[in-house]
Design an enzyme around this catalytic site. Sequence first.
Site, short mmCIF file in Angstrom:
data_model
loop_
_atom_site.label_atom_id
_atom_site.label_comp_id
_atom_site.label_asym_id
_atom_site.label_seq_id
_atom_site.Cartn_x
_atom_site.Cartn_y
_atom_site.Cartn_z
N ARG A 61 0.83 -1.20 0.00
CA ARG A 61 0.00 0.00 0.00
C ARG A 61 0.87 1.25 0.00
O ARG A 61 2.03 1.23 0.40
CB ARG A 61 -0.91 0.01 1.23
CG ARG A 61 -1.98 -1.05 1.26
CD ARG A 61 -2.82 -0.95 2.53
NE ARG A 61 -2.01 -1.05 3.72
CZ ARG A 61 -1.62 -0.02 4.47
NH1 ARG A 61 -1.98 1.21 4.14
NH2 ARG A 61 -0.87 -0.19 5.54
N LYS A 202 -8.21 -3.01 1.80
CA LYS A 202 -8.10 -2.08 2.91
C LYS A 202 -8.98 -0.84 2.71
O LYS A 202 -9.33 -0.16 3.68
CB LYS A 202 -6.65 -1.68 3.12
CG LYS A 202 -5.78 -2.82 3.67
CD LYS A 202 -6.36 -3.42 4.95
CE LYS A 202 -5.45 -4.48 5.54
NZ LYS A 202 -6.06 -5.16 6.71
N HIS A 222 -9.04 -4.65 13.64
CA HIS A 222 -7.99 -5.25 12.81
C HIS A 222 -7.40 -6.40 13.62
O HIS A 222 -6.45 -6.22 14.37
CB HIS A 222 -6.93 -4.21 12.47
CG HIS A 222 -5.94 -4.65 11.47
ND1 HIS A 222 -4.64 -4.23 11.44
CD2 HIS A 222 -6.06 -5.52 10.43
CE1 HIS A 222 -4.00 -4.79 10.44
NE2 HIS A 222 -4.84 -5.59 9.82
N SER A 240 2.48 -6.79 12.33
CA SER A 240 3.25 -7.76 11.57
C SER A 240 4.43 -8.28 12.38
O SER A 240 5.15 -7.51 13.02
CB SER A 240 3.77 -7.12 10.28
OG SER A 240 4.54 -8.02 9.53
N LYS A 244 0.29 -13.16 14.96
CA LYS A 244 -1.17 -13.13 14.96
C LYS A 244 -1.77 -14.29 14.15
O LYS A 244 -2.65 -15.02 14.64
CB LYS A 244 -1.66 -11.79 14.41
CG LYS A 244 -3.18 -11.64 14.40
CD LYS A 244 -3.59 -10.29 13.83
CE LYS A 244 -3.20 -10.16 12.36
NZ LYS A 244 -3.83 -9.00 11.71
N THR A 245 -1.29 -14.46 12.93
CA THR A 245 -1.82 -15.52 12.08
C THR A 245 -1.47 -16.89 12.64
O THR A 245 -2.30 -17.80 12.70
CB THR A 245 -1.29 -15.38 10.65
OG1 THR A 245 -1.69 -14.11 10.13
CG2 THR A 245 -1.83 -16.48 9.75
N ASP A 259 -8.20 -11.40 9.80
CA ASP A 259 -7.73 -10.03 9.68
C ASP A 259 -8.70 -8.94 10.10
O ASP A 259 -8.29 -7.96 10.71
CB ASP A 259 -7.29 -9.78 8.24
CG ASP A 259 -6.38 -8.58 8.08
OD1 ASP A 259 -5.52 -8.38 8.96
OD2 ASP A 259 -6.52 -7.85 7.10
N ARG A 324 2.64 -12.35 -1.06
CA ARG A 324 1.38 -12.69 -0.38
C ARG A 324 0.57 -13.70 -1.18
O ARG A 324 0.81 -13.92 -2.36
CB ARG A 324 0.53 -11.44 -0.16
CG ARG A 324 1.07 -10.51 0.92
CD ARG A 324 0.14 -9.34 1.16
NE ARG A 324 0.59 -8.51 2.28
CZ ARG A 324 0.17 -8.65 3.53
NH1 ARG A 324 -0.71 -9.59 3.83
NH2 ARG A 324 0.62 -7.87 4.48
#
Length: 537
Positions: A61, A202, A222, A240, A244-245, A259, A324
């Site tokens: 982004r 986003k 988020h 990041s 989390k994942t 997410d 990704r």
Amino acid sequence: MKETGVKSNAVGLETLGILEAKEVLWNLPPAALVEEAIKNAEGYLTDTGALMCDTGKFTGRSPKDRFIVKDERTADTVWWGDINIGFDPEKFDLLQKKMVDFLKDRKLYVRDAYAGAHPDYRLNLRIVNTQAWQNLFCHNMFLRLTPEELASHVPDFTIICVPEFLADPEVDGTRQSNFAIINFTLNTILIGGTGYAGEIKKGIFSVLNYMLPQEKNTLSMHCSANVGQDGDTAIFFGLSGTGKTTLSADPNRGLIGDDEHGWTDDSVFNFEGGCYAKVIDLTQEKEPQIWDAITFPAIVENTRFVPGTRTVDYTNKSVTENTRTAYPIDHIANAVEPSRAGIPQNIFFLTADAFGVLPPVSKLNTSQAMYHFISGYTAKVAGTEVGITEPQTTFSACFGAAFLPLHPTRYAEMLGRKMQESNVNVWLINTGWTGGPYGIGHRMKLSYTRAMITAALQGDLEQVAYTMHPIFQVAIPDSCPNVPADILNPRNTWADKDAYDAKALELAASFIKNFSKYADYASEEILAGAPHAAAIA
């Protein structure tokens, strides 16, 4: 204008002024979009059936080129500044007309979908793309309509995404040739000059972050979320690199989403219909669920093949480290359908503290939860970004500052209210360093972190004794099943206790300095969650 595919009977593209496109392909199935992408030289088929595509000049982004139209609706509601940059309404109208004119005699791919896996909070979408692979991205990432829903679909928000269209900054009011502009009055997002599909995802997240708290009394978050066999919901916040994942992917719990979620009076629901995961250095051993999910019609972005094969080389960083994959959420075997569950019983704030100061697990009261939520702390270490040679503090309000149209205290206060209403437990989990800072200590073992989270989820930490951290004032459990007791208090893991105290004061000062920009808007209850001021003086 030639039109094919399955379209809504309710409304077409005429409302956008798009009347002269060469061809409009409506809601093509994934196989047809893959065929179109390959025919258009947009990508390649991998040996797992996924589509490999490049995003062009932009591999992430561009926050400084994201704008919100400043008009009567938004002037007094949006948190204006470096994150939410105002855009002139008249400039928006002129830019949209230029984009529509640009689309004359072009092939367009249109996708009807929705966001919000709760019928009372859904946002109907229409996305107009010039690239087939981006339309497939939208199919994977947003929630998919049934044929019956499609027949009567009327979009609440429309995205026009044209990577080939370049703005003229001097004329159009943009910073440079790429842009992503949200107009809350016209319910339209314009994206141009960038092929990074994450701008689409986003953009809608930002829309929901604006609308849900104000219009639906719903906290937009988020975060990732999962649910246990007994229906207990857990939420995981983290920037990041915090895990989390990894930590929310639990084979013993159902995945609600990875997410973006909303928290209503009676449920937590996923905004999306897919997952958008980083794949740099991905291995089947480390991330088996993501590895197995990258099959047709998944997309892999900015990756490269092992030479002479169609096998993706996930170690290849020649394009970007931000490689990704985007795949439908049902590619995860334990994903729940529909993607929602009850209100959370446990919330986890994940941080990778490279300074070795924060406890590996601690319990927060309501004030501390709101304070740490606004702070959104982690630390970057050497190698994570160009130019970083030693640990650096990183703060992102509500663990997603780039997507917050409202002031962070709005979300934090809503979190505090919901905590009190639902009696939820909030835990601060440090997945970072212990025994000293980065370079001296070592990273907390993943097995220990998983054991701490499991203990919290099972209620095993309810009856144990706690010790208060002298500076951060958080409650540290004195024991935890399957975790050595001597690692729970971080000061005990340092050989040099004076060095720990100095580093802890240094980190606390960083928290207070960062929070100063929110202090004028924060309530006394939020401010009470700060590190102990007397310890800093």
